[in-house]
Enzyme design. Sequence first.
Site, PDB file in Angstrom:
ATOM      1  N   CYS A 109       0.821  -1.219   0.000  1.00  0.00           N
ATOM      2  CA  CYS A 109       0.000   0.000   0.000  1.00  0.00           C
ATOM      3  C   CYS A 109       0.853   1.267   0.000  1.00  0.00           C
ATOM      4  O   CYS A 109       1.435   1.584  -1.031  1.00  0.00           O
ATOM      5  CB  CYS A 109      -0.999  -0.067   1.139  1.00  0.00           C
ATOM      6  SG  CYS A 109      -2.586   0.594   0.622  1.00  0.00           S
ATOM      7  N   HIS A 154      -4.121  -5.029   0.336  1.00  0.00           N
ATOM      8  CA  HIS A 154      -3.757  -5.562   1.654  1.00  0.00           C
ATOM      9  C   HIS A 154      -3.811  -7.085   1.686  1.00  0.00           C
ATOM     10  O   HIS A 154      -4.853  -7.661   2.030  1.00  0.00           O
ATOM     11  CB  HIS A 154      -4.660  -4.949   2.730  1.00  0.00           C
ATOM     12  CG  HIS A 154      -4.327  -3.519   3.011  1.00  0.00           C
ATOM     13  ND1 HIS A 154      -3.498  -3.137   4.036  1.00  0.00           N
ATOM     14  CD2 HIS A 154      -4.659  -2.382   2.357  1.00  0.00           C
ATOM     15  CE1 HIS A 154      -3.353  -1.827   4.030  1.00  0.00           C
ATOM     16  NE2 HIS A 154      -4.049  -1.340   3.007  1.00  0.00           N
ATOM     17  N   GLU A 190      -2.659  -8.989   3.836  1.00  0.00           N
ATOM     18  CA  GLU A 190      -2.842  -9.473   5.205  1.00  0.00           C
ATOM     19  C   GLU A 190      -4.320  -9.498   5.581  1.00  0.00           C
ATOM     20  O   GLU A 190      -4.697  -9.980   6.661  1.00  0.00           O
ATOM     21  CB  GLU A 190      -2.052  -8.598   6.191  1.00  0.00           C
ATOM     22  CG  GLU A 190      -2.716  -7.288   6.584  1.00  0.00           C
ATOM     23  CD  GLU A 190      -2.710  -6.232   5.474  1.00  0.00           C
ATOM     24  OE1 GLU A 190      -2.081  -6.472   4.425  1.00  0.00           O
ATOM     25  OE2 GLU A 190      -3.340  -5.178   5.654  1.00  0.00           O
TER      26      GLU A 190
HETATM   27  N1  LIG Z   1      -3.404   1.730   3.344  1.00  0.00           N
HETATM   28  C1  LIG Z   1      -2.439   2.535   2.868  1.00  0.00           C
HETATM   29  O1  LIG Z   1      -1.244   2.295   3.061  1.00  0.00           O
HETATM   30  C2  LIG Z   1      -2.882   3.779   2.153  1.00  0.00           C
HETATM   31  C3  LIG Z   1      -1.777   4.424   1.353  1.00  0.00           C
HETATM   32  C4  LIG Z   1      -2.091   5.891   1.068  1.00  0.00           C
HETATM   33  N2  LIG Z   1      -2.269   6.644   2.286  1.00  0.00           N
HETATM   34  C5  LIG Z   1      -3.328   5.990   0.192  1.00  0.00           C
HETATM   35  O2  LIG Z   1      -4.362   6.439   0.693  1.00  0.00           O
HETATM   36  O3  LIG Z   1      -3.292   5.601  -0.958  1.00  0.00           O
END
Ligand SMILES: NC(=O)CC[C@H](N)C(=O)O
Length: 461
Positions: free
Chosen positions: A346, A430, A432
């Site tokens: 992410c 994600h 996880e």
């Molecule tokens: N869950 C995250 O790591 C989000 C990454 C970043 N803040 C976004 O909104 O794209």
Amino acid sequence: MMLKQGVQRTIAAGATQSTRSCVVDAHAQTSSRQVIAPFAPRTSGKAACQGSARSAASVSGGRARSLVVRAAASASPFPKRNARLVLEDGSVWHATAFGATGTQIGEVVFNTSLSGYQEIMTDPSYKGQFVAFTCPHIGNVGINPEDMESTQCHLGAIIVRDLSCVVSNYRSRMTLDEYCKKENVIGLANVDTRALTKVLRETGCLVGVVTTDASKTDAELVTMAKGWTIVGKDLLSVVSCTEPYEWGKGTSDEWEFNPRVKLSKQHGPFHVVAYDFGIKTNILRRLASFGCRITVVPATYPASEVLKMNPDGVFFSNGPGDPSAAPYAVDNAKAILGKKPVFGICMGHQVLGQAFGGKTFKLKFGHHGGNHPIRYMPTGRVEISAQNHNFAVDPSTLPPGVEVTHINLNDGTCAGMVFKEKKAMTIQYHPEASPGPHDADVCFEQFVDMMRAEKAAHASA
Ligand SMILES: NC(=O)CC[C@H](N)C(=O)O
């Protein structure tokens, strides 16, 4: 105009013409829908919720947990309207407050997950944001100490359609209302989250102000919302740990779902240094389950200090806000790239994308939910993924050598990359889960395989 009971939103006085005509006859809102049942008056901090007073015990797992359904004793036919969400477009969403009181400002996103509100609330990636749940019934499994994705709630407010007063979960230790009070999170209930989601989907993310303070005028709050943005704010250093710490605890046997972890563990342990940009606990558990011993370091930890630990691999975690607001993170990634196998999730995917030489951009309303289809390009396999991001990597800005390995099938955006020459792999979503499907758990095994291959190559050199 006496608005009949139901959901209510209006347009702030003095809002600009361009704002939406949000004056809605609440009766129209409810005439075609079930009438919202009466609510308990706010007594001794009890959540504003519906239901008939009764208590029952449910026994499961050998532990009796009393099912407490509160209220509606002398229920008013109209829900209390003692809180507001005021958006930068001038719309005002009246609500019934629960949890903390006060005033918060943030970017409003909607999350479509049907379960896991506790994991969502405790994901540090939501710092600077408010989460509107499209799942209409929130709070029904209470809050338990095991499903925390960090030590606290970083988001400022949650917005729900219907706050459950029935907590039915043998693992629950407190109600959502009690937890929000403890964590200083303002809760808004009885909001027409369907209508709010349609606004965000059509307009894009909007900045909002949530308040329980009746003294603030709608116009004041619109001005506040218009004067704030998450773009350019470094929130990684705000949510990160301040000192390095060790982590070695995998998913417990009771909850382990992937038989391949045993196989992977045989080749371990692999020492991984993980940058904490707001790291979720279940990422640490999954790395440990696949045979990693993890040293977690603060977001600003120098790459030189990481390399001195001579780890088998370096992990760049999820995290809140704008990836372009933390150039130090990109510089550290650049200094490590090519020297150690790396894996980014992410925010980590976005930081590495910039370290590769690419650029990131802000999505209209982001991806926040647990059912987004992703195609793994090398095999064509489609996996259902858990997502929470508002920015993305622009593949057209990536240099030769970087391969886009995963595509989000909803909108074609880049969902994963490999830079073979630099021994780097990244995932925008994600793997996880927590919450969400486990289809992408294989990423952790792929990272361990990459470290194992690097270790073997060094051993034979
Ligand atoms: N869950 C995250 O790591 C989000 C990454 C970043 N803040 C976004 O909104 O794209």
